[in-house]
Design an enzyme around this catalytic site. Structure first.
Site, PDB file in Angstrom:
ATOM      1  CD1 TRP A 100      26.919 -20.058  18.230  1.00  0.00           C
ATOM      2  CD2 TRP A 100      25.677 -18.465  20.031  1.00  0.00           C
ATOM      3  NE1 TRP A 100      26.853 -20.404  20.140  1.00  0.00           N
ATOM      4  CE2 TRP A 100      26.537 -19.625  20.683  1.00  0.00           C
ATOM      5  CE3 TRP A 100      25.657 -17.198  20.994  1.00  0.00           C
ATOM      6  CZ2 TRP A 100      25.897 -20.215  22.555  1.00  0.00           C
ATOM      7  CZ3 TRP A 100      25.588 -17.220  22.366  1.00  0.00           C
ATOM      8  CH2 TRP A 100      25.021 -18.396  22.741  1.00  0.00           C
ATOM      9  CG  ASP A 167      31.113 -15.490  17.172  1.00  0.00           C
ATOM     10  OD1 ASP A 167      32.394 -15.790  17.359  1.00  0.00           O
ATOM     11  OD2 ASP A 167      30.017 -15.458  17.080  1.00  0.00           O
ATOM     12  CE  LYS A 191      31.397 -21.822  22.423  1.00  0.00           C
ATOM     13  NZ  LYS A 191      30.247 -20.796  22.817  1.00  0.00           N
TER      14      LYS A 191
END
Ligand code: PLP
Length: 355
Positions: A100, A167, A191
């Site tokens: 990511w 993030d 999540k």
């Protein structure tokens, strides 16, 4: 009974599922579904207001830090962050600690100069880099606090005089940290805090308005702040599911309480992996994620066997990401300790049979 270790979308508290289902049929005794209400009606603006203020309360944010619920998932933030914070001639620093992170880097390169100040890529993202310097003139330092695919996590947040951007998609609200030390935090909800379709974004207002680039209305954080996250139609149902999860988290005792439980779950599973000869973990001990536990089997012939054994016994979602292989057990906030205990028992009985 199913034990759901999915990496995302992932398990949410049972009461959240029940209340969310009720709201689809009859929201707050309005006789209407939450899906058919105007988003500017008082019943819905109350949802948005409470969700934003609960997030602020749980993260202990000061008044400069604004909470937004935005469309587009974390991947949209990969571009929205540099679009708002970086001019083409400016430099931003990025830590490359996983898949990511590298996607965030790729998008940011469209908006300015990107300086990758550290990377663990050469060692297959097995660790979190510790010794690196961030140039003073970097507009911000971007980190990915938890690396969902390879299973590593920043156990301490780097101290820097630069604006810190994170993030936090896969460990948001899982532990107590100083959220005010960040200039900007973003997290896809699916999540740890809610349903897919919305991202939680926290911004220190003071960092905005410093670029010359024209920013499209819908991409400019300042417009979302001014409109209280209601610049256009928000993803009403996804925001409502976030609200329900935030209420659940507050009732449980907030971040200190959930952190204690998360530590316990992770310790139980890592101890079981460390003491079992058939299994091995991917990440060095001090950087192990408490959210995504990645492991493989020393004998690769065992992997399909264990996968099948787990599935037969009601454990789902432990197959590793296609890029990393092996297994990944995600232990997000809503996953009960009893599910980890159950997985550990399965590992033990598997090793009795095959060890
Ligand atoms: C899942 C994930 C993303 C991508 O989220 P989307 O909402 O699907 O765009 C980004 N970063 C991290 C750390 C993730 O775990």
């Amino acid at each position: 009974m199913i034990h759901n270790f999915n990496a995302g979308p992932s398990i949410l508290p049972n009461e959240v599922f029940r209340e969310a289902a009720d709201a689809i049929l009859n929201f707050n005794n309005t006789g209407l579904s939450i899906l058919e209400l105007g988003h500017r009606t008082p019943v819905f603006t109350a949802v948005m207001d409470e969700a934003r203020s609960l997030a602020k309360e749980l993260m202990n944010l000061d008044d400069d830090h604004k909470v937004l619920f935005l469309h587009g998932g974390a991947s949209t933030q990969f571009m929205q962050v540099p679009m708002n914070l970086l001019d083409l001639k400016d430099t931003a620093s990025y830590a490359d600690t996983g898949v990511w992170s590298s996607k965030a880097i790729k998008e940011a390169k469209l908006f300015g100069k990107i300086d990758v100040v550290c990377s663990s890529k050469e060692r297959n993202y097995r660790f979190i880099p510790k010794d690196f310097a961030v140039p003073n003139d970097a507009k911000y330092l971007h980190i990915t606090t938890n690396n969902t695919i390879y299973g590593s996590q920043w156990q301490s947040i780097p101290t820097t005089s630069n604006v810190l951007v994170a993030d936090m998609s896969s460990d948001i609200l899982s532990r107590n940290i100083d959220f005010n030390s960040f200039g900007l935090i973003y997290a896809g909800a699916q999540k740890n805090i809610g349903a897919a379709g919305v991202s939680l974004v926290v911004i220190n207002e003071q960092i905005l308005g410093k670029t010359k680039r024209p920013i499209p209305t819908i991409m400019d954080y300042r417009n979302h702040i001014a409109e209280g996250s209601m610049l256009n139609t928000p993803p009403v149902f996804a925001v409502y599911v976030c609200l329900l999860t935030l209420r659940w988290l507050k009732k449980l005792g907030g971040l200190s309480a959930i952190e204690k439980i998360n530590n316990e779950k992770a310790a139980l599973l890592y101890n079981a992996l460390d003491s079992n000869d058939l299994f091995q973990t991917h990440v060095v001990k001090e950087d192990r994620s408490k959210m995504n536990v990645c492991f493989t089997m020393k004998n690769s012939d065992h992997e399909q066997l264990f996968q099948d054994f787990a599935k037969e016994n009601g454990v789902i979602g432990i197959k590793g990401h296609r890029l990393s292989g092996g297994f990944r057990a995600s232990l997000y906030n809503a996953l009960p300790l009893s599910s980890v205990e159950y997985l550990v028992e399965l590992m033990q009985s598997f090793s009795q049979k095959h060890g």
